[in-house]
Every structure is written in structure tokens, then in C-alpha cells.
Enzyme design. Structure first.
Site, short mmCIF file in Angstrom:
data_model
loop_
_atom_site.label_atom_id
_atom_site.label_comp_id
_atom_site.label_asym_id
_atom_site.label_seq_id
_atom_site.Cartn_x
_atom_site.Cartn_y
_atom_site.Cartn_z
N TYR A 26 8.26 0.41 5.61
CA TYR A 26 8.24 -1.19 5.68
C TYR A 26 6.96 -1.80 6.10
O TYR A 26 6.30 -2.63 5.36
CB TYR A 26 9.40 -1.75 6.24
CG TYR A 26 9.29 -3.10 6.20
CD1 TYR A 26 9.75 -4.00 5.29
CD2 TYR A 26 9.09 -4.00 7.48
CE1 TYR A 26 9.46 -5.63 5.27
CE2 TYR A 26 8.90 -5.15 7.57
CZ TYR A 26 9.08 -5.95 6.19
OH TYR A 26 8.80 -7.51 6.46
N THR A 80 4.10 -10.99 11.30
CA THR A 80 4.58 -9.74 11.02
C THR A 80 6.12 -9.95 11.32
O THR A 80 6.44 -10.20 12.50
CB THR A 80 3.97 -8.52 11.83
OG1 THR A 80 2.70 -8.65 11.77
CG2 THR A 80 4.51 -7.16 11.31
N ALA A 81 6.88 -9.84 10.06
CA ALA A 81 8.33 -9.92 10.51
C ALA A 81 9.09 -8.94 11.08
O ALA A 81 8.48 -7.54 11.36
CB ALA A 81 8.66 -10.20 8.86
N HIS A 260 -1.50 -11.09 1.64
CA HIS A 260 0.03 -10.61 2.42
C HIS A 260 -0.14 -9.43 2.66
O HIS A 260 0.74 -8.55 2.62
CB HIS A 260 0.92 -11.03 1.15
CG HIS A 260 2.21 -11.46 1.77
ND1 HIS A 260 2.82 -12.97 1.93
CD2 HIS A 260 3.22 -10.61 2.55
CE1 HIS A 260 3.92 -12.67 2.59
NE2 HIS A 260 4.07 -11.58 3.01
#
Length: 370
Positions: A26, A80-81, A260
């Protein structure tokens, strides 16, 4: 005994060895064939440094400002998630590291720590909020009001995500948040990307974006956001000069040149290659920043020479988290800071003010992979 890591690539290799595959994938992956992901990094090698000699660099000053706020160096932490996937402290560790080093942190709206929790963990840290425009404008409005209340100094509005890019690893892994985590800035299980919700059998995050994020956003929504808050607003995801000029026209305070992390539209240019066009387009009216592919101090120097006020790093931060939490993030930032200091000194730059476009030239023999 922990290994000795001395560069950003070392931290990534360590993270790959310790993180669950779906989580490492991810963070690491880009969209489709990942051409832009590779090019974001490779493009820096197409720009060559032309150092000045005999300039007395016994002392160097790395400090600068971002949107009027002082930072110790032009290296800041990008949004950053879901950082608690990399370390139990996640965003709290990151903000404490930023506070220690005197640099800024952009908090993702999709953080696994809340706006309030991050503010409490780093009360003296320079904090900004990354923002998506939700279908329910009240959700967006609430995020802005929380940021204002908790002392965040700017809003970075993401403009490149009407839908989520096609991230093949996330589809293969059927990416979801681990069961103990959720996006902490939202109350409902759907908006918090709760594992309890059904987000389908492919990329759960793509399903989340389709449900929650508004694909109809336009410059009218930027006008709405500009009316909503007096905080500085930066457009995150601009890659064209005409879009940059439009952002200035709509009263925004900065441009973050970003693709992104190459996670949206594969085949777009590396950010360092489009940076000069954006800088020229805004004519000094607003500050310009860059993210994407920054892995070394020389990358920072090249970006500043081409007109960026500062750079933002994302993946290196989660690699640091995976290694040793707050200390890992601090070590990553210290490595980049020292590499940048050395690059400045070896290029004859006593401070960031003397960094200009005469320091770099594009290699005429270099050809983009795209």
C-alpha cells in the site's frame, strides 16, 4: 539488534522485511504499470548540479519559511495516510519527530490519529492539514474548523483525486485497514474506512473514495473553500501552468507540484520535470512546493534550484516509522537534512537564499522513460 541504516533506501528495504505485504505494498505502490513511480525518482538524475567554488561554506544555514512560518530546513513531512499501519504510534510519532527537528508536518485527512490527538502530541510543531472535498460538504467544513481550532497553519487541498487511481497491488491484496484501526477524523463507520464495513473484494480504498469523495469538484468548490477559511490554502496536485495560474486567480496561497506519489494517473511527468513550468506560471505571486521522488539531499537542492520553496517527503517517513517509530522518523529527517547540508556546501551555498537555477542544468542526453 537493529541494523545500521544510513540512507533512505536502507530504511525502505528494512520496512519491506518487517511490514505485512499488503501494508508495505500500500505504501510503496503506484498506479497501473508504475511508470511515473519510477520516473519520479529517476528524473532527478536528469538534472545535473553545477557547483560554485571558493565560496566559504564553513557555516551553512538551512532554515527557511513556509507560508510565513519558519522551519529549520526546506524538508517537510507530506500527507501520508494511515500511519499506524507502520507503527503503533503512527502520526503521533511523526509529529513529535517534526517538533524535535523544527520542521512542518502535513496531516492526512485519512490519518489513523485525529486532528486533536496530533495537535496534543506536537503542540509546538508546525502543522498543516491535507483536505479532500467530500460529497457531504459538512464533513469537509468540520475538518477545516477542527484544524483552525487546533492551531493548524494551512490547508493543503488535494485536487487530483476525483476517483482513486488504479493501484494494482491494492486490488490484488484486497486492501483494507487492519481490524484495530480506522480513520480517526470521522464518526461514521463508512467515512472512517472501518474494517466492519463492506468495501468490496478489490481495493477497499478505491471503493471508499467512490462512496465519499466528490468527483464533481471544480473551481467553484475552491471558491467555496476560500470563503470558508482565512487560513492559507495550497492546491496539492497541480501539474500544469494554466492550472497554477487559475489557482492564483482563485486566491490560493501556494501550489504543491505533486502527482500524488505516482498513485493516481500513471504516465504523467515526474514532478521535478514540471516544476520549472509551474514556477514560471505563478510569477512569484505564491510559494511553490514539490513532492514526489525526493530520496536524497541532492534531490532537495535540485528542487530548490528550480524554484521550490520547500519539498515534502512521504514514503521515507513511513519507512522510518516501521524501523523505530519516532526515532526512526527523526533519523530519516536527520539523514536528509545532513545530505542537504553537505550538498549545499559542496555547491558553494552558504544559505538557501543563494540557491538558484544556475546550479542545475538538464542533461541534454537524458530521455524520459515516459
Amino acid at each position: 539488534m537493529l541494523p545500521r541504516l544510513i540512507c533512505i533506501n536502507d530504511y525502505e528495504q528494512h520496512a519491506k522485511s518487517v511490514l505485512p505485504k499488503s501494508i508495505y505494498d500500500y505504501y510503496r505502490s503506484g498506479a497501473n504499470d508504475e511508470e511515473t513511480l519510477a520516473d519520479n525518482i529517476a528524473a532527478f538524475s536528469r538534472w545535473k548540479l553545477y557547483p560554485r567554488m571558493l565560496r566559504n561554506v564553513a557555516e551553512t544555514d538551512l532554515s527557511t519559511s513556509v507560508l510565513g512560518q519558519r522551519v529549520s530546513m526546506p524538508i517537510c513531512v507530506g500527507a501520508t495516510a494511515m500511519q499506524r499501519m507502520a507503527h503503533v504510534d503512527g502520526e503521533l510519532a511523526t509529529v513529535r519527530a517534526c517538533q524535535s527537528l523544527g520542521t512542518g508536518m502535513m496531516l492526512s485527512s485519512w490519518a489513523t490519529s485525529s486532528i486533536e490527538e496530533v495537535a496534543e502530541a506536537g503542540p509546538e510543531a508546525l502543522r498543516w492539514l491535507q483536505l479532500y472535498i467530500y460529497k457531504d460538504r459538512e464533513v469537509t467544513k468540520k475538518l477545516v474548523r477542527q484544524a483552525e481550532k487546533m492551531g493548524y497553519k494551512a490547508i493543503f487541498v488535494t485536487v487530483d483525486t476525483p476517483y482513486l487511481g488504479n493501484r494494482l497491488d491494492d486490488v490484488r491484496n484486497r486492501f483494507k485497514l487492519p481490524p484495530q484501526l480506522r480513520m480517526k477524523n470521522f464518526e461514521t463507520s463508512t467515512l472512517s474506512f472501518s474494517p466492519e464495513e463492506n468495501f468490496g473484494d478489490d481495493s477497499g480504498l478505491a471503493a471508499y473514495v467512490a462512496k465519499a469523495i466528490d468527483p464533481s469538484i471544480s473551481w467553484e468548490d475552491i471558491k467555496w473553500l476560500r470563503r470558508l477559511t482565512s487560513l492559507p490554502i495550497v492546491a496539492k496536485g497541480i501539474l500544469r501552468g494554466d492550472d497554477a495560474r487559475e489557482a492564483v486567480k482563485h486566491g490560493l496561497n501556494g501550489i504543491l507540484v505533486s502527482n500524488h506519489g505516482a498513485r493516481q494517473l500513471d504516465g504523467v511527468p515526474a514532478t521535478i520535470d514540471v516544476l520549472p513550468e509551474i514556477v514560471e506560471a505563478v510569477e512569484g505571486k505564491v510559494e511553490v512546493f514539490l513532492d514526489g521522488g525526493v530520496r536524497k539531499g541532492t534531490d532537495v537542492l535540485k528542487a530548490l534550484a528550480l524554484g521550490a520553496k520547500a519539498v515534502f517527503v512521504g514514503r521515507p517517513i513511513v519507512w522510518g516509522l516501521a524501523f523505530q517509530g519516532e526515532k526512526g522518523v527523526q533519523d530519516v529527517l536527520e539523514i536528509l537534512k545532513e545530505e542537504f547540508r553537505l550538498a549545499m556546501a559542496l555547491s558553494g551555498c552558504q544559505n538557501v537564499k543563494v540557491i538558484d537555477k544556475t546550479l542545475v542544468r538538464k542533461n541534454p542526453l537524458a530521455v524520459s522513460k515516459i
